[in-house]
Design a protein around this motif. Structure first.
Motif, PDB file in Angstrom:
ATOM      1  N   VAL A 274       1.015  -1.079  -0.038  1.00 22.61           N
ATOM      2  CA  VAL A 274      -0.049  -0.138   0.117  1.00 22.61           C
ATOM      3  C   VAL A 274       0.820   1.287  -0.110  1.00 22.61           C
ATOM      4  O   VAL A 274       1.801   1.257   0.839  1.00 22.61           O
ATOM      5  CB  VAL A 274      -0.996   0.072   1.452  1.00 22.61           C
ATOM      6  CG1 VAL A 274      -1.601   1.205   1.354  1.00 22.61           C
ATOM      7  CG2 VAL A 274      -1.782  -1.186   1.340  1.00 22.61           C
ATOM      8  N   ARG A 275       0.650   2.264  -0.740  1.00 16.12           N
ATOM      9  CA  ARG A 275       1.299   3.461  -0.779  1.00 16.12           C
ATOM     10  C   ARG A 275       0.522   4.555  -0.154  1.00 16.12           C
ATOM     11  O   ARG A 275      -0.798   4.669  -0.314  1.00 16.12           O
ATOM     12  CB  ARG A 275       1.870   3.769  -2.215  1.00 16.12           C
ATOM     13  CG  ARG A 275       0.524   4.045  -3.074  1.00 16.12           C
ATOM     14  CD  ARG A 275       1.067   4.533  -4.364  1.00 16.12           C
ATOM     15  NE  ARG A 275       0.174   4.779  -5.621  1.00 16.12           N
ATOM     16  CZ  ARG A 275       0.012   5.317  -6.625  1.00 16.12           C
ATOM     17  NH1 ARG A 275       1.339   5.497  -7.034  1.00 16.12           N
ATOM     18  NH2 ARG A 275      -0.895   5.612  -7.527  1.00 16.12           N
ATOM     19  N   ARG A 276       1.001   5.546   0.353  1.00 19.83           N
ATOM     20  CA  ARG A 276       0.443   6.732   0.865  1.00 19.83           C
ATOM     21  C   ARG A 276       1.049   7.948   0.084  1.00 19.83           C
ATOM     22  O   ARG A 276       1.992   8.169  -0.073  1.00 19.83           O
ATOM     23  CB  ARG A 276       0.764   7.018   2.371  1.00 19.83           C
ATOM     24  CG  ARG A 276       0.569   8.522   3.048  1.00 19.83           C
ATOM     25  CD  ARG A 276       1.129   8.767   4.352  1.00 19.83           C
ATOM     26  NE  ARG A 276       1.175   9.977   4.620  1.00 19.83           N
ATOM     27  CZ  ARG A 276       0.745  10.580   5.885  1.00 19.83           C
ATOM     28  NH1 ARG A 276       0.387   9.912   6.642  1.00 19.83           N
ATOM     29  NH2 ARG A 276       1.167  11.857   6.060  1.00 19.83           N
ATOM     30  N   TYR A 277       0.022   8.705  -0.491  1.00 23.18           N
ATOM     31  CA  TYR A 277       0.590   9.797  -1.192  1.00 23.18           C
ATOM     32  C   TYR A 277      -0.578  10.873  -1.154  1.00 23.18           C
ATOM     33  O   TYR A 277      -1.454  10.775  -0.537  1.00 23.18           O
ATOM     34  CB  TYR A 277       0.313   9.195  -2.734  1.00 23.18           C
ATOM     35  CG  TYR A 277      -0.852   9.108  -3.284  1.00 23.18           C
ATOM     36  CD1 TYR A 277      -1.740  10.032  -4.068  1.00 23.18           C
ATOM     37  CD2 TYR A 277      -1.481   7.716  -3.477  1.00 23.18           C
ATOM     38  CE1 TYR A 277      -2.956   9.802  -4.520  1.00 23.18           C
ATOM     39  CE2 TYR A 277      -2.731   7.654  -3.849  1.00 23.18           C
ATOM     40  CZ  TYR A 277      -3.303   8.508  -4.383  1.00 23.18           C
ATOM     41  OH  TYR A 277      -4.662   8.243  -4.919  1.00 23.18           O
ATOM     42  N   LEU A 278      -0.007  12.136  -1.703  1.00 26.58           N
ATOM     43  CA  LEU A 278      -1.084  13.353  -1.639  1.00 26.58           C
ATOM     44  C   LEU A 278      -0.905  13.740  -2.965  1.00 26.58           C
ATOM     45  O   LEU A 278       0.034  13.516  -3.816  1.00 26.58           O
ATOM     46  CB  LEU A 278      -0.530  14.239  -0.672  1.00 26.58           C
ATOM     47  CG  LEU A 278       0.851  14.733  -0.573  1.00 26.58           C
ATOM     48  CD1 LEU A 278       1.111  15.616  -1.732  1.00 26.58           C
ATOM     49  CD2 LEU A 278       0.952  15.568   0.748  1.00 26.58           C
ATOM     50  N   ILE A 279      -1.985  14.436  -3.371  1.00 26.49           N
ATOM     51  CA  ILE A 279      -1.802  15.366  -4.763  1.00 26.49           C
ATOM     52  C   ILE A 279      -1.402  16.556  -4.629  1.00 26.49           C
ATOM     53  O   ILE A 279      -1.734  17.474  -3.828  1.00 26.49           O
ATOM     54  CB  ILE A 279      -3.192  15.232  -5.544  1.00 26.49           C
ATOM     55  CG1 ILE A 279      -3.796  13.859  -5.469  1.00 26.49           C
ATOM     56  CG2 ILE A 279      -3.217  15.976  -6.690  1.00 26.49           C
ATOM     57  CD1 ILE A 279      -5.256  13.945  -5.802  1.00 26.49           C
ATOM     58  N   THR A 280      -0.101  16.835  -5.341  1.00 21.62           N
ATOM     59  CA  THR A 280       0.652  18.098  -5.253  1.00 21.62           C
ATOM     60  C   THR A 280      -0.123  19.391  -5.847  1.00 21.62           C
ATOM     61  O   THR A 280      -1.086  19.050  -6.637  1.00 21.62           O
ATOM     62  CB  THR A 280       2.111  17.947  -5.777  1.00 21.62           C
ATOM     63  OG1 THR A 280       1.558  17.858  -7.343  1.00 21.62           O
ATOM     64  CG2 THR A 280       2.715  16.712  -5.414  1.00 21.62           C
ATOM     65  N   PRO A 281       0.232  20.496  -5.474  1.00 16.15           N
ATOM     66  CA  PRO A 281      -0.701  21.615  -6.178  1.00 16.15           C
ATOM     67  C   PRO A 281      -0.487  21.528  -7.632  1.00 16.15           C
ATOM     68  O   PRO A 281      -1.345  22.119  -8.473  1.00 16.15           O
ATOM     69  CB  PRO A 281       0.053  22.970  -5.669  1.00 16.15           C
ATOM     70  CG  PRO A 281       0.600  22.327  -4.426  1.00 16.15           C
ATOM     71  CD  PRO A 281       1.001  20.859  -4.482  1.00 16.15           C
ATOM     72  N   GLU A 282       0.646  20.902  -8.169  1.00 14.81           N
ATOM     73  CA  GLU A 282       0.498  20.815  -9.600  1.00 14.81           C
ATOM     74  C   GLU A 282      -0.271  19.752 -10.300  1.00 14.81           C
ATOM     75  O   GLU A 282      -0.044  19.573 -11.647  1.00 14.81           O
ATOM     76  CB  GLU A 282       2.102  20.346 -10.227  1.00 14.81           C
ATOM     77  CG  GLU A 282       3.150  21.619  -9.743  1.00 14.81           C
ATOM     78  CD  GLU A 282       3.460  21.949  -8.152  1.00 14.81           C
ATOM     79  OE1 GLU A 282       3.229  20.548  -7.618  1.00 14.81           O
ATOM     80  OE2 GLU A 282       3.927  22.663  -7.655  1.00 14.81           O
ATOM     81  N   GLY A 283      -0.928  18.912  -9.469  1.00 14.22           N
ATOM     82  CA  GLY A 283      -1.711  17.804  -9.897  1.00 14.22           C
ATOM     83  C   GLY A 283      -0.953  16.360 -10.111  1.00 14.22           C
ATOM     84  O   GLY A 283      -1.802  15.367 -10.309  1.00 14.22           O
ATOM     85  N   SER A 284       0.246  16.410  -9.458  1.00 13.00           N
ATOM     86  CA  SER A 284       1.126  15.087  -9.594  1.00 13.00           C
ATOM     87  C   SER A 284       0.923  14.284  -8.246  1.00 13.00           C
ATOM     88  O   SER A 284       0.495  14.915  -7.368  1.00 13.00           O
ATOM     89  CB  SER A 284       2.593  15.205 -10.028  1.00 13.00           C
ATOM     90  OG  SER A 284       3.080  16.236  -9.155  1.00 13.00           O
ATOM     91  N   LEU A 285       1.504  13.206  -8.355  1.00 15.53           N
ATOM     92  CA  LEU A 285       1.396  12.367  -7.101  1.00 15.53           C
ATOM     93  C   LEU A 285       2.556  12.408  -6.453  1.00 15.53           C
ATOM     94  O   LEU A 285       3.528  12.318  -6.748  1.00 15.53           O
ATOM     95  CB  LEU A 285       0.985  10.733  -7.322  1.00 15.53           C
ATOM     96  CG  LEU A 285      -0.266  10.312  -8.021  1.00 15.53           C
ATOM     97  CD1 LEU A 285      -0.506   8.878  -8.046  1.00 15.53           C
ATOM     98  CD2 LEU A 285      -1.584  11.124  -7.362  1.00 15.53           C
ATOM     99  N   GLY A 286       2.408  12.858  -4.923  1.00 15.62           N
ATOM    100  CA  GLY A 286       3.650  12.745  -4.205  1.00 15.62           C
ATOM    101  C   GLY A 286       3.524  11.668  -3.227  1.00 15.62           C
ATOM    102  O   GLY A 286       2.950  11.451  -2.153  1.00 15.62           O
TER     103      GLY A 286
END
Length: 221
Positions: free
Chosen positions: A44-56
């Protein structure tokens, strides 16, 4: 499941509900109901969506890992670990299984099993190690060294010894690695070509194999 550490917290989670997840299924977000999860199989991965729209992508969890530890810190010690408005997603990287309990059950269990605090400290230590690895990675001067550093970490953390070398069991695409390193997919592809040409990484079906981990580590040491 190979947790490397079994205690009352793991046993508590194993008494919870078992969910089978398919690849790319969202386990939960930080906006959902508060639940704790134990990875039984898969990743499982934890990520957020950056202001530029990419996955972090911030963290990858494997068998035996418990998440989110930040939820326990918030409920037991009133220490929120994220900024207001940030939404984190927990997503299956492949077909996976997790055990889940409501955080209220964890709070109640601590009253009769105080050793759960020890287990939470153990999990917090694992997350700290992952965070320090990430900080060390961003200090490296080239994307080539950063990729080698990340793959060496995954080999140590989620590797399996085979006659060909250490097999990284996480399903890693070039785009997945780009999301983890916050670089472009093309940058990862270029660095991967160089690592393959030097026989530091080889492909085996859907997995990467590190023939000699110490040689890979010398790339960035």
């Amino acid at each position: 499941m190979n947790s490397g550490f079994v205690g009352p917290l793991v046993n508590l989670l194993l008494s919870g509900r078992k969910y089978k997840l398919v690849k790319k299924q969202i386990v939960q977000t930080t906006e959902d109901r508060p639940i704790m999860n134990l990875v039984h199989s898969g990743y499982v991965r934890r990520y957020l969506i950056t202001p530029e729209g990419s996955l972090g992508v911030q963290v990858v969890y494997g068998p035996g890992d418990i998440f989110p530890v930040t939820l326990a810190l918030k409920n037991f010690f009133n220490q929120p670990m994220t900024r207001d408005g940030e939404v984190f997603y927990y997503e299956a990287m492949c077909d996976s299984e997790v055990f889940t309990i409501e955080v209220e059950k964890l709070v109640e269990a601590v009253k009769t099993h105080p050793l759960i605090y020890r287990d939470l400290l153990n999990e917090t230590g694992k997350r700290l190690h992952s965070t320090l690895q990430g900080l060390e990675n961003v200090t490296l001067r080239s994307s080539y060294k950063r990729l080698a550093h990340q793959l060496a970490y995954f080999a140590e953390r989620f590797g399996e010894n085979t006659p060909e070398g250490t097999k990284i069991k996480i399903p890693l695409t070039h785009q997945e690695l780009a999301n983890i390193l916050s670089v472009t997919r093309e940058t990862v592809s270029t660095s991967m070509i160089e690592l393959r040409e030097k026989s530091l990484i080889v492909n085996s079906k859907q997995h990467l194999i590190v023939p000699n981990l110490s040689k890979l580590q010398k790339v960035y040491l």
